[in-house]
Every structure is written in structure tokens, then in C-alpha cells.
Design an enzyme around this catalytic site. Structure first.
Site, mmCIF file in Angstrom:
data_model
loop_
_atom_site.group_PDB
_atom_site.id
_atom_site.type_symbol
_atom_site.label_atom_id
_atom_site.label_comp_id
_atom_site.label_asym_id
_atom_site.label_seq_id
_atom_site.Cartn_x
_atom_site.Cartn_y
_atom_site.Cartn_z
ATOM 1 N N ASN A 150 0.796 -1.223 0.000
ATOM 2 C CA ASN A 150 0.000 0.000 0.000
ATOM 3 C C ASN A 150 0.832 1.277 0.000
ATOM 4 O OD1 ASN A 150 0.453 -1.235 2.704
ATOM 5 N ND2 ASN A 150 -0.274 0.745 3.404
ATOM 6 N N GLY A 201 -13.970 -3.330 0.785
ATOM 7 C CA GLY A 201 -14.900 -2.709 -0.157
ATOM 8 C C GLY A 201 -14.569 -1.281 -0.551
ATOM 9 N N CYS A 326 -2.393 5.587 7.003
ATOM 10 C CA CYS A 326 -2.418 5.217 8.413
ATOM 11 C C CYS A 326 -1.443 6.052 9.231
ATOM 12 C CB CYS A 326 -2.050 3.747 8.566
ATOM 13 S SG CYS A 326 -3.068 2.743 7.524
HETATM 14 C C1 LIG Z 1 -2.723 -3.465 2.293
HETATM 15 C C2 LIG Z 1 -3.819 -3.085 3.221
HETATM 16 N N1 LIG Z 1 -4.264 -3.979 4.127
HETATM 17 C C3 LIG Z 1 -5.273 -3.684 4.983
HETATM 18 C C4 LIG Z 1 -5.898 -2.452 4.967
HETATM 19 C C5 LIG Z 1 -7.039 -2.172 5.913
HETATM 20 O O1 LIG Z 1 -8.276 -2.210 5.239
HETATM 21 P P1 LIG Z 1 -9.584 -1.521 5.840
HETATM 22 O O2 LIG Z 1 -9.399 -0.045 5.698
HETATM 23 O O3 LIG Z 1 -10.732 -2.000 5.006
HETATM 24 O O4 LIG Z 1 -9.717 -1.962 7.250
HETATM 25 C C6 LIG Z 1 -5.449 -1.475 4.057
HETATM 26 C C7 LIG Z 1 -6.035 -0.118 4.069
HETATM 27 O O5 LIG Z 1 -5.417 0.841 3.651
HETATM 28 C C8 LIG Z 1 -4.398 -1.809 3.160
HETATM 29 O O6 LIG Z 1 -3.942 -0.927 2.267
#
Ligand SMILES: Cc1ncc(COP(=O)(O)O)c(C=O)c1O
Length: 384
Positions: A150, A201, A326
Site C-alpha cells: 500500500n 470494499g 495510516c
Molecule cells: C494493504 C492493506 N491492508 C489492509 C488495509 C485495511 O483495510 P480496511 O481499511 O478495510 O480496514 C489497508 C487499508 O489501507 C491496506 O492498504
């Protein structure tokens, strides 16, 4: 003009997703567990969404479980399989570049007595398949890795990893966090030896707070949320019908024009990267070719702090993220850039641009023009 280049943080909903969400909130709002007609009607939405999603993965409908999003899917995959299989072994393998939704439950399991091996990466963010092979042991119960990172968009060699894992220890489960990959790649869990796959989603123009976990029917896993026994007792709680219906719709829609969308994003990315490369002291992290996802670009603007550039762009209605979305909740540096050995100075001046199928060249041109204008000024201030 507005330029929304933070699609890896979240996307806007498709119009059709909004329509089905509103319909299931206002008209077909029954509880799918109810025995009367309104319940049965509502259940049809869950069945339809399950079929829409299963089709995109060439999976069985009974292998799809709805969750509250990517974070819950990841937590369930790790903790649910670890607890169910601890007699077989307590060793888990993951990577140093995982999202906290995987790295945090891995650390939690470590505190509970499991042993966790975290594979490192090279300066481009690539893992070593030899290192993976060497790390798999008789007591390795799970390998959990992301499909697309990400922060920098590196793509992990999931199919090769699946093959290596099953060859070395057929009993080891393979969980893939596909939250940045679903809707960008054709993912076939059965062909790629993937036992569990997490999807969210809101990264695919679906509603926030929705997601699913694909679980191969052979996987031994315990429920993570206990209660009224919904979803075959595997994930209790009244079904989120609007969310599930919206997620099914988004999945079907994004896969119906996948190749077209990906080509569009790849062209935009190539263009954006080539323009950024013309700028003075701007460094792109990782790779930009086929090994990288079509929608993520991470770049360091030397001499300017990420949040200063982010807020300067925000004043001109350009929305980007400082490394990863994050980071607003965490003071610590980026796990991926740290694992890649990026110097602190560049890490602190990193901005992530992320696209979707709706991103336009006009948005990029506007962003490039504004960056070109503000960069020399911000660098001048930073020196004082
Ligand atoms: C690689 C990855 N895993 C997990 C998540 C978490 O997903 P969610 O926002 O639906 O909880 C994200 C969110 O940015 C992500 O990019």
C-alpha cells in the site's frame, strides 16, 4: 479544479453502489435471518453479492465470508488459523512491509507464544523467494503476505510464493492481503495456492466498513466474532445487507472492465512518473515497471517535509497522502520505507499519489503544475 489522488486510502462509491445501498436501507431493509418475506427478500441481496464476488475469483460461493473490512479479514485470517492449528505448529511467516492490519495481529500472536519470521526486502521492496523457502519449516502453519504494497505499490510474486510454500510444506496455509490488488489484478486463489484472501470494499468503489475473507473450504479456522451464528456460525452479527449488496455490486463492476481500467491507470502512471523524474531532487521509491501496481506512486521531494507538501497541495484542492494514510494515527516511520532502507530524510519527505479508473490526465497536469510552482518556494523556506 480538484485532484483526488488518494485512492489507496479510499475511493468514492460507484453510482450503482449508492443506489443498491439506499434501496436496501430504505425499501428492502428486512433482516436476512428473519423467516418472513421481508427477510427472504433481503437474503437475496446477500446471495447475489456472494455469487458476484465468487465469480471474480472463480471460487465457490460457500468460500466467501463477509466482514467489516480489510482489517477484520486480516485479523481473522491470522488469529483464526493460528488458534485453530497451534497443535500442528506455532511458526508464522510474514514480511516486513505488511500493513498494520497484518503486522499487528502477527505481533499479538507473538506475544501469545507464536514465533514470527518477518521476511526482509531489498531497496526496491522485493522479497527473496529463496529466503521464503528457507524460512518454511515443519511447524510453519501460516504464511501471510500482501499482494500489492500500500505504500510503494510493489507487487509480490504471489503465484511463485504459493508454489514454493506448498512444495516445501503442503500443510502450511497461505493468506494473501489483496486489499490493494483486488480490482487491479485477476486473482485465482485455487490456481495460485492461496488459502485465504482479504478484500476491502472501500478501495474498489464500494462502501466503507465492508469486506470479505475468501477461505478455501479445506482451511481449518475458528470464528473470530461469536454470537448469533450468522454466516454458518463463522462470523456472527446481523448481516450488513446494504454494505454487502454494495460490495457485490462494486466487485462485479470493477472486474467487468478490469483490463481497460488497468491500461488507463498504467498510462497515467507512466506519464506522471516521467514528469516527476524531470523535476529536481524528486526520487521515486521502488520500481515503476510491471513489478509495481498501476495505481500507486511513492515519491520523495527532497528538502520538503511530507506534511508541508500535503497541506500546501490541499490548499489547491489536491489530495494526496503522506506515505500511507495510516500514518496520521502513528508517529513511527513507515514500515515499508524503513525495510527498504530509505534514508530518514527522504522518508520524511515522501508523498503517495494513488489513482483509480476515474483519475484523469487533467488532474495529473494540474497537480504537476502546482508541484512545479510550490516546490522551489517550500525548499527555500525549509532552508531558513
Ligand atoms: C494493504 C492493506 N491492508 C489492509 C488495509 C485495511 O483495510 P480496511 O481499511 O478495510 O480496514 C489497508 C487499508 O489501507 C491496506 O492498504
Amino acid at each position: 479544479m480538484e485532484a483526488y489522488l488518494d485512492n489507496s486510502a479510499t475511493t468514492c462509491c460507484y453510482e450503482q453502489v449508492k443506489d443498491v445501498v439506499v434501496k436496501t436501507m430504505m425499501q428492502d431493509y428486512g433482516n436476512p435471518s428473519a423467516m418472513h418475506l421481508k427477510g427472504v427478500e433481503s437474503e437475496q441481496y446477500i446471495k447475489k453479492a456472494t455469487a458476484q464476488i465468487a465469480k471474480t475469483l472463480k471460487a465457490e460461493e460457500k468460500e466467501i465470508y463477509f466482514t467489516s473490512g480489510g482489517t477484520e479479514s486480516d485479523n481473522w485470517a491470522l488469529i483464526g488459523t493460528a488458534l485453530a492449528n497451534q497443535r500442528a505448529g506455532k511458526h508464522i511467516i510474514t514480511t516486513q512491509i505488511e500493513h498494520p492490519a497484518v503486522s499487528a495481529p502477527a505481533s499479538y500472536l507473538e506475544e501469545q507464544g507464536f514465533e514470527v519470521t518477518r521476511l526482509g526486502v531489498d531497496d526496491k521492496g522485493r522479497i527473496s523467494l529463496e529466503e521464503l523457502e528457507d524460512a518454511i519449516r515443519e511447524d510453519t502453519i501460516l504464511v501471510s503476505a500482501m499482494y500489492v504494497n500500500n505504500e510503494v505499490g510493489i507487487v509480490l510474486p504471489i503465484a511463485e510464493m504459493g508454489e514454493i510454500i506448498k512444495k516445501k510444506n503442503p500443510k502450511t496455509y497461505f493468506h494473501v492481503d489483496a486489499i490493494q490488488a483486488y480490482g487491479k489484478y485477476r486473482i485465482l486463489p485455487k490456481k495460485m495456492n492461496i488459502d485465504m484472501l482479504s478484500v476491502s470494499g472501500h478501495k474498489i468503489h464500494g462502501p466503507k466498513g465492508t469486506g470479505f475473507l475468501y477461505i478455501n473450504e479445506k482451511v481449518k479456522i475458528i470464528p473470530y466474532i461469536h454470537g448469533g451464528g450468522q454466516q454458518k456460525g463463522m462470523r456472527s452479527g446481523t448481516d450488513n445487507v446494504p454494505g454487502v449488496a454494495g460490495l457485490g455490486m462494486a466487485s462485479e463492476m470493477i472486474y467487468s472492465k478490469l483490463e481497460e481500467n488497468v491500461t488507463h491507470m498504467r498510462e497515467l502512471k507512466d506519464y506522471f512518473v516521467s514528469e516527476l523524474n524531470k523535476m529536481d531532487q524528486v526520487y521515486i521509491h521502488g520500481t515503476t515497471g510491471a513489478e509495481s501496481a498501476p495505481h500507486i506512486i511513492s515519491a520523495a521531494f527532497k528538502g520538503v517535509r511530507s506534511e508541508v507538501l500535503l497541506h500546501t497541495l490541499e490548499e489547491r484542492q489536491i489530495y494526496v497522502s503522506a506515505g500511507s494514510a495510516c500514518s496520521t494515527h502513528k508517529r513511527s516511520g513507515s514500515p515499508t520505507l524503513t525495510a527498504m532502507g530509505v534514508p530518514k530524510e527522504l522518508m520524511e519527505s515522501t508523498v503517495r499519489f494513488s489513482f483509480c479508473e476515474m483519475t484523469t490526465k487533467e488532474e495529473l497536469d494540474y497537480t504537476l503544475q502546482v508541484i512545479g510552482e510550490v516546490l522551489p518556494m517550500l525548499r527555500r523556506y525549509a532552508r531558513h
